[in-house]
Design a protein around this motif. Structure first.
Motif, PDB file in Angstrom:
ATOM      1  N   VAL A   1      25.950  29.653  26.445  1.00 17.45           N
ATOM      2  CA  VAL A   1      26.888  29.016  25.684  1.00 17.45           C
ATOM      3  C   VAL A   1      27.815  30.451  27.407  1.00 17.45           C
ATOM      4  CG1 VAL A   1      29.508  29.642  25.599  1.00 17.45           C
ATOM      5  CG2 VAL A   1      26.874  29.236  23.739  1.00 17.45           C
ATOM      6  N   LEU A   2      28.179  28.889  28.629  1.00 14.97           N
ATOM      7  CA  LEU A   2      28.697  29.961  29.954  1.00 14.97           C
ATOM      8  C   LEU A   2      30.189  30.420  29.682  1.00 14.97           C
ATOM      9  CD1 LEU A   2      27.615  26.167  30.902  1.00 14.97           C
ATOM     10  CD2 LEU A   2      26.528  28.796  31.572  1.00 14.97           C
ATOM     11  N   SER A   3      30.544  31.163  30.188  1.00  9.30           N
ATOM     12  CA  SER A   3      32.294  31.728  29.923  1.00  9.30           C
ATOM     13  C   SER A   3      32.661  29.879  30.359  1.00  9.30           C
ATOM     14  CB  SER A   3      32.810  32.302  31.282  1.00  9.30           C
ATOM     15  OG  SER A   3      31.120  33.065  31.080  1.00  9.30           O
ATOM     16  N   GLY A   4      32.864  28.733  31.027  1.00 11.96           N
ATOM     17  CA  GLY A   4      33.513  27.692  30.970  1.00 11.96           C
ATOM     18  C   GLY A   4      33.043  26.475  31.338  1.00 11.96           C
ATOM     19  N   GLY A   5      33.573  25.650  30.974  1.00  6.54           N
ATOM     20  CA  GLY A   5      32.573  23.932  31.628  1.00  6.54           C
ATOM     21  C   GLY A   5      32.723  23.983  32.955  1.00  6.54           C
ATOM     22  N   GLU A   6      33.162  25.157  34.266  1.00  5.02           N
ATOM     23  CA  GLU A   6      32.950  24.615  35.313  1.00  5.02           C
ATOM     24  C   GLU A   6      31.605  24.733  35.293  1.00  5.02           C
ATOM     25  OE1 GLU A   6      35.230  26.825  34.390  1.00  5.02           O
ATOM     26  OE2 GLU A   6      36.827  25.879  33.849  1.00  5.02           O
ATOM     27  N   LEU A   7      30.867  26.136  35.440  1.00  9.38           N
ATOM     28  CA  LEU A   7      29.522  25.086  36.150  1.00  9.38           C
ATOM     29  C   LEU A   7      28.894  24.821  35.491  1.00  9.38           C
ATOM     30  CD1 LEU A   7      28.687  29.138  35.812  1.00  9.38           C
ATOM     31  CD2 LEU A   7      29.293  27.705  37.861  1.00  9.38           C
ATOM     32  N   GLY A   8      28.992  24.276  34.196  1.00  9.32           N
ATOM     33  CA  GLY A   8      28.628  22.630  34.180  1.00  9.32           C
ATOM     34  C   GLY A   8      28.815  21.646  34.470  1.00  9.32           C
TER      35      GLY A   8
END
Ligand code: ADE
Length: 231
Positions: free
Chosen positions: A136-143
């Motif tokens: 789980v990332l902190s948000g979808g931006e890096l994805g």
């Protein structure tokens, strides 16, 4: 190709597209990447885009109205092939999916945050949900940056040597073979003699064997007959 990314953290996406291959691809007109700040679509006087979850529980939920307004505006300007939501419970990204998406013309990518987005966004506005891995990332931006990079490098003309995307790991369900450059010997560590032999056919054969053994060792599932796990 055109990619529109919707985010509450537009600054996070300035870096990944401002350098190297992605920058050159944009400069050459091979891709347009537009980042949209979701807050500018909020009617709330404090530009809030989240709210408490119905039914209680910790964590805020992204509201549907600003997301709807942004997607509706973009769709009024042009047709989109997919409206993608970046989420850890989405379809796992792999090279096959990158290849598929790179043949499309216009994509919207929505970056999730907080505890998630109002489920009605996923049900009614999103056409595809993608995860970049089981963590789980902190948000979808890096994805979204990973997804954009992996698609754009496949567009014709983006890489200098067009064959180099074809020889990437995963393109033929094999990992890439090891590569070496000068010097021939460093601290007693040498280059495999076959690579210095000038014998093209034998070098190709060696590289293929290396690819197969590396794949067997590190990603054995890629060598299995295609089943339910892969497309
Ligand atoms: N947002 C949070 N975690 C993610 C993941 N693993 N992939 C895509 N988007 C995400």
């Amino acid at each position: 190709m055109r990619i529109d990314i919707i985010t509450i953290l537009p600054k996070l996406l300035e870096g990944p597209f401002a350098d190297s291959i992605l920058k050159r691809a944009q400069d050459k007109g091979l891709v347009e990447i537009h980042v949209h700040d979701l807050r500018t679509y909020s009617e709330d006087k404090h530009k809030r885009v989240d709210d408490y979850a119905y039914g209680g529980g910790a964590g805020m939920v992204m509201r549907i109205e600003p997301i709807y307004a942004c997607i509706e505006y973009l769709q009024s300007e042009r047709n989109y092939d997919e409206v993608i939501f970046m989420t850890p419970d989405g379809e796992l990204l792999n090279q096959g999916l990158c290849n598929q998406l790179s043949s499309l013309k216009n994509l919207i990518i929505l970056c999730g945050h907080y505890k998630g987005v109002d489920e009605r966004v996923r049900t009614h506005l999103i056409t595809r949900e993608i995860s970049i891995g089981d963590y789980v990332l902190s948000g979808g931006e890096l994805g979204a940056a990973v997804l954009t990079d992996s698609i754009v490098r496949l567009l014709p003309g983006v890489l200098n040597d067009e064959t180099s995307a074809l020889s990437d790991s995963f393109q033929d369900d094999l990992l890439a073979p090891p590569v070496f450059t000068r010097p021939e010997e460093f601290k007693g560590w040498t280059v495999p003699p076959i690579l210095l032999s000038g014998h093209e056919a034998k070098i190709d054969e060696w590289r293929h064997e290396q690819s197969v053994s590396r794949t067997k060792e590190r990603r054995p599932h890629l060598l299995e007959p295609k089943g339910k796990m892969q497309q």
